[in-house]
Design an enzyme around this catalytic site. Structure first.
Site: not given
Length: 494
Positions: A177, A378
């Site tokens: 992440d 992301d």
């Protein structure tokens, strides 16, 4: 293990070479170079076979295999095609949170002043990358198998050929992440519920001699800031919330984190999760946070590994990619490089400045002001979000290049879809993203067409920052030279 001075000596000259060699121009090309002919079977969302790595694994001492969840290369036998509705819901929750945290109301990312979470999603996290890490120093014994879950095997290549038996601790498959800061894994005791079942053996800190909880007055605890969650028996507590309203909480601790036989991180700080809200994926044991905050893996190991990391996400779940910590062993000239944009009030996010987009060799000539907010890189967003003005120009150019195919009704957020029934190969216009410093990055076909549709989605307005999702990053090595303030892109790597 790299030494601090050696690592930084590698990073800074590399950055100079990268930035000095990053400027390339977009030039007109012959028709055969403006389009690519792709076999439809290569764009299949799922099949039953894991083909492993498409290319030779990179030679790097901190390399780990990476796979997309819910596919043949993952730990689960679930090979069902992810639902588009689930993916759109998953993305929308995450995009909304990113936009809010970068807005005037949300600047600072302080969980104390966050908007109330939305309804907790009941969908699995899908089409996102994960990698195996070893946590703790306990040896894998027969008693471990009696815990909930089963030991997940690890690719021997990730451990220099030694396999998991040569490493201490238990394997924990963790989501990668880039837009969060606090790493965490589920820890015994972890009753189900509130914890979630997992494929891996549960990490039991009491069986690791290197485990240590942080006291409430320790620097590590006081620096948790918005992630602090009080004190229990003089042990520091943490809590992390996510866009869908889910959360993880427990004790903030340190223990050994092992990547392979020659790379281990002593006193690695992470959350020992005992309580969860919402639903987390059963294939994973937690999250490996790679954001820019001080708690992330990258920040904690900055002095050793040069404040850098890289990954390559495969084109489909039928292939494997990789993650590596530190500087890749690759010539600087092979990267297209653009600066990282950082907001000190929201240090988590890595943003880059998109300048334009090319379709079939032609620039869209979108006004630079449209891209002014920058775009967040992301790993857990699937589909790239663009400013509406840029998306509309992209859509028009793409439709103009696809007139030979029958159009199909929209699918969810996708408004440009085609009926490719019976089509063996499809002729796709090449699409490239043009970043600041004229770094031109061509997108793999797997990042252009998804389920027969143009795989981009517009934001609500041009004032919102774009988000570069993992679908458009696939097959590209993305190298984050955080200490040097640059991101490098190298195409066709996995």
């Amino acid at each position: 293990m790299f030494k601090s001075k050696v690592a930084m000596a590698v990073v800074w000259p590399l950055l100079v070479l990268l930035l000095s060699g990053s400027s390339r121009t977009v030039r007109a090309a012959d028709d055969e170079h403006e389009y690519t002919v792709v076999e439809m079977r290569s764009l299949q969302l799922m099949n039953a076979t894991c083909y492993g790595h498409k290319v030779t694994s990179p030679h790097n001492r901190t390399w780990l295999p990476l796979n997309l969840l819910h596919g043949p290369c993952s730990a689960s036998s679930n090979d069902a095609t992810p639902s588009l509705d689930d993916l759109f819901l998953q993305d929308q929750q995450r995009i909304g949170d990113i936009h809010w945290r970068l807005s005037d109301d949300g600047v600072g990312g302080n969980q104390g002043n966050r908007r109330p979470p939305g309804k907790i999603s009941q969908t699995n996290v899908q089409n996102v990358p994960a990698a195996p890490f070893h946590v703790g120093n306990q040896q894998n014994t027969a008693s471990s198998s009696k815990q909930q879950g089963s030991q997940l095997s690890i690719d021997p290549a990730a451990t220099g050929g030694g396999g998991q038996s040569s490493l201490p601790g238990v394997v924990q498959m963790l989501l990668l992440d880039t837009a969060s800061d606090v790493p965490w894994v589920q820890c015994v005791p972890c009753p189900i519920p509130p914890c979630h079942p997992q494929t891996d053996v549960f990490y039991d800190p009491t069986r690791s001699s290197t485990y240590a909880p942080f006291s409430c007055n320790s620097p590590a605890c006081t620096q948790l800031g918005p992630y602090a969650n009080g004190c229990v028996n003089n042990q520091c507590q943490y809590r992390v919330t996510y866009p869908d309203g889910s959360s993880s909480s427990g004790t903030y601790i340190s223990d050994l984190l092992t990547i392979n036989p020659t790379n281990a991180i002593s006193n690695f700080q992470f959350g020992c999760s005992h309580v969860e809200q919402g639903r987390f994926d059963n294939q994973t044991a937690g999250i490996m946070a790679l954001g820019g905050g001080s708690e992330s893996l990258v920040s904690q190991t900055a002095l050793t590994y040069g404040n850098a990391f890289a990954y390559c996400i495969p084109p489909t779940p039928s292939y494997k990619g990789y993650f590596l910590l530190g500087v890749p062993s690759v010539a600087a000239s092979r990267y297209m490089v653009t600066p990282i944009l950082r907001n000190p009030q929201v240090p988590t996010f890595y943003r880059v400045l998109l300048r334009d987009i090319t379709v079939a060799g032609e620039r869209l000539n979108v006004p630079a002001s449209v891209f002014a907010p920058g775009s967040v890189l992301d790993t857990r967003t699937v589909f790239t979000r663009l400013p509406p003005t840029a998306y509309q120009a992209l859509r028009a150019a793409f439709r103009s290049s696809m007139t030979m195919y029958r159009s199909a009704p929209p699918k969810g957020a996708f408004d440009t879809c085609y009926d490719l029934t019976g089509v063996g190969t499809v002729r796709l216009p090449k699409i490239a993203l043009v970043f600041d410093r004229n770094a031109v990055v061509e997108i793999d076909p797997s990042g252009i067409l998804y389920d027969g549709c143009l795989a981009f989605v517009p934001n609500r307005n041009d004032n919102m920052p774009g988000v570069l999702g993992n679908l458009q990053q696939r097959t590209i090595e993305v190298f984050y030279n955080v200490g040097g303030g640059a991101v490098g892109f190298r195409r066709g790597v996995c």
